[in-house]
Design an enzyme around this catalytic site. Sequence first.
Site, PDB file in Angstrom:
ATOM      1  N   LYS A   1       0.832  -1.211   0.000  1.00 53.79           N
ATOM      2  CA  LYS A   1       0.000   0.000   0.000  1.00 53.79           C
ATOM      3  C   LYS A   1       0.865   1.259   0.000  1.00 53.79           C
ATOM      4  O   LYS A   1       0.616   2.189  -0.760  1.00 53.79           O
ATOM      5  CB  LYS A   1      -0.922   0.037   1.235  1.00 53.79           C
ATOM      6  CG  LYS A   1      -1.863  -1.148   1.358  1.00 53.79           C
ATOM      7  CD  LYS A   1      -2.793  -0.992   2.554  1.00 53.79           C
ATOM      8  CE  LYS A   1      -2.086  -1.007   3.907  1.00 53.79           C
ATOM      9  NZ  LYS A   1      -1.556  -2.326   4.310  1.00 53.79           N
TER      10      LYS A   1
ATOM     11  N   ARG B   1      -9.285   1.162   9.059  1.00 54.89           N
ATOM     12  CA  ARG B   1      -8.841  -0.200   9.323  1.00 54.89           C
ATOM     13  C   ARG B   1      -9.884  -0.991  10.101  1.00 54.89           C
ATOM     14  O   ARG B   1      -9.665  -2.160  10.404  1.00 54.89           O
ATOM     15  CB  ARG B   1      -7.578  -0.111  10.166  1.00 54.89           C
ATOM     16  CG  ARG B   1      -6.381  -0.861   9.638  1.00 54.89           C
ATOM     17  CD  ARG B   1      -5.252  -0.613  10.623  1.00 54.89           C
ATOM     18  NE  ARG B   1      -4.079  -1.346  10.354  1.00 54.89           N
ATOM     19  CZ  ARG B   1      -3.028  -0.898   9.653  1.00 54.89           C
ATOM     20  NH1 ARG B   1      -3.051   0.283   9.097  1.00 54.89           N
ATOM     21  NH2 ARG B   1      -1.971  -1.664   9.526  1.00 54.89           N
TER      22      ARG B   1
ATOM     23  N   ARG C   1      11.775  -7.009   5.089  1.00 56.29           N
ATOM     24  CA  ARG C   1      11.646  -5.602   4.712  1.00 56.29           C
ATOM     25  C   ARG C   1      12.564  -4.707   5.544  1.00 56.29           C
ATOM     26  O   ARG C   1      12.697  -4.885   6.747  1.00 56.29           O
ATOM     27  CB  ARG C   1      10.190  -5.191   4.945  1.00 56.29           C
ATOM     28  CG  ARG C   1       9.911  -3.733   4.655  1.00 56.29           C
ATOM     29  CD  ARG C   1       8.452  -3.492   4.514  1.00 56.29           C
ATOM     30  NE  ARG C   1       7.788  -3.341   5.804  1.00 56.29           N
ATOM     31  CZ  ARG C   1       6.518  -2.963   5.926  1.00 56.29           C
ATOM     32  NH1 ARG C   1       5.783  -2.751   4.849  1.00 56.29           N
ATOM     33  NH2 ARG C   1       5.980  -2.833   7.113  1.00 56.29           N
TER      34      ARG C   1
ATOM     35  N   ARG D   1      11.615  -2.348  11.015  1.00 53.72           N
ATOM     36  CA  ARG D   1      10.545  -1.865  11.888  1.00 53.72           C
ATOM     37  C   ARG D   1      10.342  -2.798  13.065  1.00 53.72           C
ATOM     38  O   ARG D   1      10.418  -4.009  12.921  1.00 53.72           O
ATOM     39  CB  ARG D   1       9.243  -1.771  11.087  1.00 53.72           C
ATOM     40  CG  ARG D   1       8.940  -0.359  10.618  1.00 53.72           C
ATOM     41  CD  ARG D   1       7.797  -0.326   9.674  1.00 53.72           C
ATOM     42  NE  ARG D   1       6.574  -0.955  10.185  1.00 53.72           N
ATOM     43  CZ  ARG D   1       5.397  -0.903   9.569  1.00 53.72           C
ATOM     44  NH1 ARG D   1       5.279  -0.225   8.451  1.00 53.72           N
ATOM     45  NH2 ARG D   1       4.342  -1.498  10.075  1.00 53.72           N
TER      46      ARG D   1
ATOM     47  N   ARG E   1      -0.402  -9.239  13.383  1.00 55.82           N
ATOM     48  CA  ARG E   1      -0.957  -8.198  12.504  1.00 55.82           C
ATOM     49  C   ARG E   1      -1.855  -8.816  11.432  1.00 55.82           C
ATOM     50  O   ARG E   1      -2.894  -8.252  11.084  1.00 55.82           O
ATOM     51  CB  ARG E   1       0.168  -7.387  11.853  1.00 55.82           C
ATOM     52  CG  ARG E   1       0.795  -6.373  12.820  1.00 55.82           C
ATOM     53  CD  ARG E   1       2.209  -6.012  12.424  1.00 55.82           C
ATOM     54  NE  ARG E   1       2.299  -5.303  11.171  1.00 55.82           N
ATOM     55  CZ  ARG E   1       3.410  -5.247  10.416  1.00 55.82           C
ATOM     56  NH1 ARG E   1       4.505  -5.868  10.806  1.00 55.82           N
ATOM     57  NH2 ARG E   1       3.405  -4.570   9.292  1.00 55.82           N
TER      58      ARG E   1
HETATM   59  P1  ADP Z   1       1.135  -2.205   8.053  1.00 58.60           P
HETATM   60  O1  ADP Z   1       0.042  -1.946   7.068  1.00 58.60           O
HETATM   61  O2  ADP Z   1       2.383  -2.687   7.425  1.00 58.60           O
HETATM   62  O3  ADP Z   1       0.716  -3.077   9.217  1.00 58.60           O
HETATM   63  P2  ADP Z   1       1.049   0.528   9.121  1.00 58.60           P
HETATM   64  O4  ADP Z   1       2.256   1.375   9.051  1.00 58.60           O
HETATM   65  O5  ADP Z   1      -0.119   0.922   8.293  1.00 58.60           O
HETATM   66  O6  ADP Z   1       1.601  -0.902   8.734  1.00 58.60           O
HETATM   67  O7  ADP Z   1       0.548   0.371  10.629  1.00 58.60           O
HETATM   68  C1  ADP Z   1       1.407   0.007  11.664  1.00 58.60           C
HETATM   69  C2  ADP Z   1       0.646  -0.080  12.983  1.00 58.60           C
HETATM   70  O8  ADP Z   1       0.102   1.210  13.313  1.00 58.60           O
HETATM   71  C3  ADP Z   1      -0.554  -1.020  13.009  1.00 58.60           C
HETATM   72  O9  ADP Z   1      -0.186  -2.356  13.257  1.00 58.60           O
HETATM   73  C4  ADP Z   1      -1.397  -0.385  14.125  1.00 58.60           C
HETATM   74  O10 ADP Z   1      -0.903  -0.726  15.401  1.00 58.60           O
HETATM   75  C5  ADP Z   1      -1.185   1.088  13.924  1.00 58.60           C
HETATM   76  N1  ADP Z   1      -2.199   1.689  13.021  1.00 58.60           N
HETATM   77  C6  ADP Z   1      -1.947   2.279  11.821  1.00 58.60           C
HETATM   78  N2  ADP Z   1      -3.086   2.716  11.257  1.00 58.60           N
HETATM   79  C7  ADP Z   1      -4.093   2.378  12.108  1.00 58.60           C
HETATM   80  C8  ADP Z   1      -5.509   2.531  12.082  1.00 58.60           C
HETATM   81  N3  ADP Z   1      -6.145   3.118  11.054  1.00 58.60           N
HETATM   82  N4  ADP Z   1      -6.218   2.057  13.130  1.00 58.60           N
HETATM   83  C9  ADP Z   1      -5.627   1.475  14.171  1.00 58.60           C
HETATM   84  N5  ADP Z   1      -4.297   1.286  14.266  1.00 58.60           N
HETATM   85  C10 ADP Z   1      -3.528   1.728  13.240  1.00 58.60           C
END
Ligand code: ADP
Length: 219
Positions: free
Chosen positions: A13, A88, A127, A160, A171
Amino acid sequence: MNLILLGPPGAGKGTQAKRLVQRLGIPQISTGDMLRAAVKAGNALGQRVKGIMEGGELVPDDVVIALFKERASQPDAREGFILDGFPRTVGQAQELGKILEEEGGQIDHVLSIDVPVENLVTRLSGRRTCRACQAMCHVETSPPRRPGRCDQCDGELYQRADDNEETIRERLRVYKQQTEPLITYYGKEEILRRIPGSGSVEEIFKTISSVIGNGKAGG
Ligand code: ADP
Ligand code: ZN
């Protein structure tokens, strides 16, 4: 134009969002990036969410909705935005719908990037991200020219905190349980487009471009 990029962790994404920023001239809004910035800054928000993120759980809806609102109200987002990692949960999607409706706005496309689960663990565990420019690479499938250094800017590459196997599995579980229902949610609104996410970055970008049209912002 307002776009949502949907898909499991590791689907690409963020990579596609950055290409779309170049193409459309509207900003990427990544709640994950904003939350990581808060953790790095060590502010009150960062302290609150650090443990949640490291465990692979979701930050509460009200927290990410507030982040989204604040970012989306900035002048560079007037012509639209590319949402990456938000919404999400169904609750976040409903709230987003209300906020847009109040302003006479709408979501134009929801792009669901589909990648088989078995590929995601490999993608995420290898990654690496650049501390300076956030560019990403993969130690096996797209290794940097110099180990530990970013090809784009020579910055330091890091892994990360949530890209370890145990947290990755959590996740993915959370994604299935809380985020995947959005495919049905947006499917009903008939704005969902499914994008096969297993090809090259370029191939996937081509598919996305054809789906959204050559769409300039606002057009
Ligand atoms: P990825 O899609 O690789 O899991 P992100 O960078 O989008 O990584 O998100 C990393 C973390 O940040 C998630 O696992 C969550 O803990 C938090 N997070 C990000 N966006 C949201 C969201 N919209 N709602 C709740 N938690 C979020
Ligand atoms: Zn870099």
